[in-house]
Design a protein around this motif. Structure first.
Motif, short mmCIF file in Angstrom:
data_model
loop_
_atom_site.label_atom_id
_atom_site.label_comp_id
_atom_site.label_asym_id
_atom_site.label_seq_id
_atom_site.Cartn_x
_atom_site.Cartn_y
_atom_site.Cartn_z
N LEU A 180 0.84 -1.19 0.00
CA LEU A 180 0.00 0.00 0.00
C LEU A 180 0.88 1.25 0.00
CD1 LEU A 180 -2.72 -0.98 2.63
CD2 LEU A 180 -2.91 -1.03 0.14
N PRO A 181 0.43 2.32 -0.64
CA PRO A 181 1.23 3.55 -0.64
C PRO A 181 1.28 4.19 0.74
CG PRO A 181 -0.93 3.94 -1.60
CD PRO A 181 -0.83 2.46 -1.39
N VAL A 182 2.35 4.94 0.98
CA VAL A 182 2.48 5.75 2.19
C VAL A 182 2.11 7.18 1.81
CG1 VAL A 182 4.06 6.60 3.97
CG2 VAL A 182 4.31 4.27 3.07
N SER A 183 1.13 7.76 2.51
CA SER A 183 0.60 9.06 2.11
C SER A 183 0.66 10.05 3.26
CB SER A 183 -0.85 8.92 1.62
OG SER A 183 -0.93 8.08 0.49
N TYR A 184 0.79 11.33 2.90
CA TYR A 184 0.84 12.42 3.88
C TYR A 184 -0.06 13.55 3.42
CZ TYR A 184 5.18 9.93 4.82
OH TYR A 184 6.12 8.94 5.07
#
Length: 275
Positions: A144-148
């Motif tokens: 899964l992507p890491v998002s901010y």
């Protein structure tokens, strides 16, 4: 498409359904066809599922100066598969950076660019770019992507770049003749965001009392004029001269270096009763 596969993986995590994933090392899709990697809005939105860890890679509150090129800074290592940027307020994708190829409406229009470390470049900052942005770092097809979520605020330096004191004729330091009980006013013009001003004695041991603080903020378009008027009283002790300072305090004060110093002169011969 890569992001569609991530989204399917997220759905599977919620429903328990199996997901077909490409074999590691699958290169059936030729990297020489970047146009096929362009995302529509729905696919981009699907990339923004959040991971709460690793917050040190991007500052979550950033400030950009209006009228200049702006950099929404992140520090991703370059061992990722792709980076995607999204404007949350406008609910639209900005750009995708994958295999060294940049695509997306924001890149094609020339408004935005991206650095290899994932930082978003805004070519010319205006107030319209004050928004919440989501950046997603995609590590692989299997993760899964890491998002901010990053809150971007805009700034404008005041003109001049220091508080103006009534009677000082646009000088950052001046000398004023005053009565032992008198009034001082300082102002900051054309600033964004607005700040709070404070009058204080420059030396802590100085005996002076400030009262009747009148603070005023006036919005003028995208910027603010701020002023502070105070009464002061030095009759607690006889003093020929004291130095006072008008400076910014509180929220937003760290964004600017705002200070003006004034030497106040008093005629103690005239006010000999103070002795």
């Amino acid at each position: 498409m890569v992001l569609a596969e991530w989204h399917a993986a997220q759905d599977a995590a919620c429903t328990g359904s199996p997901v077909a994933t490409p074999a590691v090392g699958d290169t059936s899709r030729a990297p020489s066809q970047p146009a096929q990697e362009t995302l529509n809005s729905a696919e981009f939105t699907e990339s923004t599922s959040h991971n709460p860890f690793g917050l040190s890679e991007c500052s979550l509150v950033q400030y950009l100066e209006i009228g200049r090129m702006g950099l929404v800074h992140c520090s991703f290592k370059e061992n990722y598969l792709a980076v995607a940027w999204y404007n949350v307020n406008e609910m639209k994708p900005i750009l995708l950076y994958k295999d060294g190829v940049k695509t997306g409406d924001g890149f094609d229009s020339g408004e935005f660019d991206i650095y290899p470390n994932g930082s978003l470049v805004i070519r010319n900052v205006t107030m319209n770019y004050e928004s919440v942005y989501t950046v997603s770092k995609i590590l692989s097809r299997l993760e899964l992507p890491v998002s901010y979520d990053i809150n971007v605020h805009t700034t404008v330096d005041p003109m001049p770049a220091f508080p103006l004191v009534d009677g000082c004729n646009y000088q950052q330091y001046c000398v004023l003749e005053k009565e032992p009980r008198d009034v001082l006013t300082c102002s900051v013009l054309g600033i964004r965001p607005d700040v709070t001003l404070e009058w204080r004695a420059f030396r802590q041991e100085t005996l002076i009392v400030f009262t009747q603080h009148a603070f005023k903020v006036t919005q003028k378009g995208d910027v603010y004029d701020v002023s502070l008027t105070v009464n002061f009283d030095i009759t607690v002790a006889a003093q020929d001269k004291i130095t006072v300072e008008c400076h910014a305090v509180g929220e937003n004060s760290e964004l600017f270096s705002l200070s003006t110093k004034v030497d106040l002169l008093f005629n103690n011969g005239k006010y000999g009763w103070l002795n």
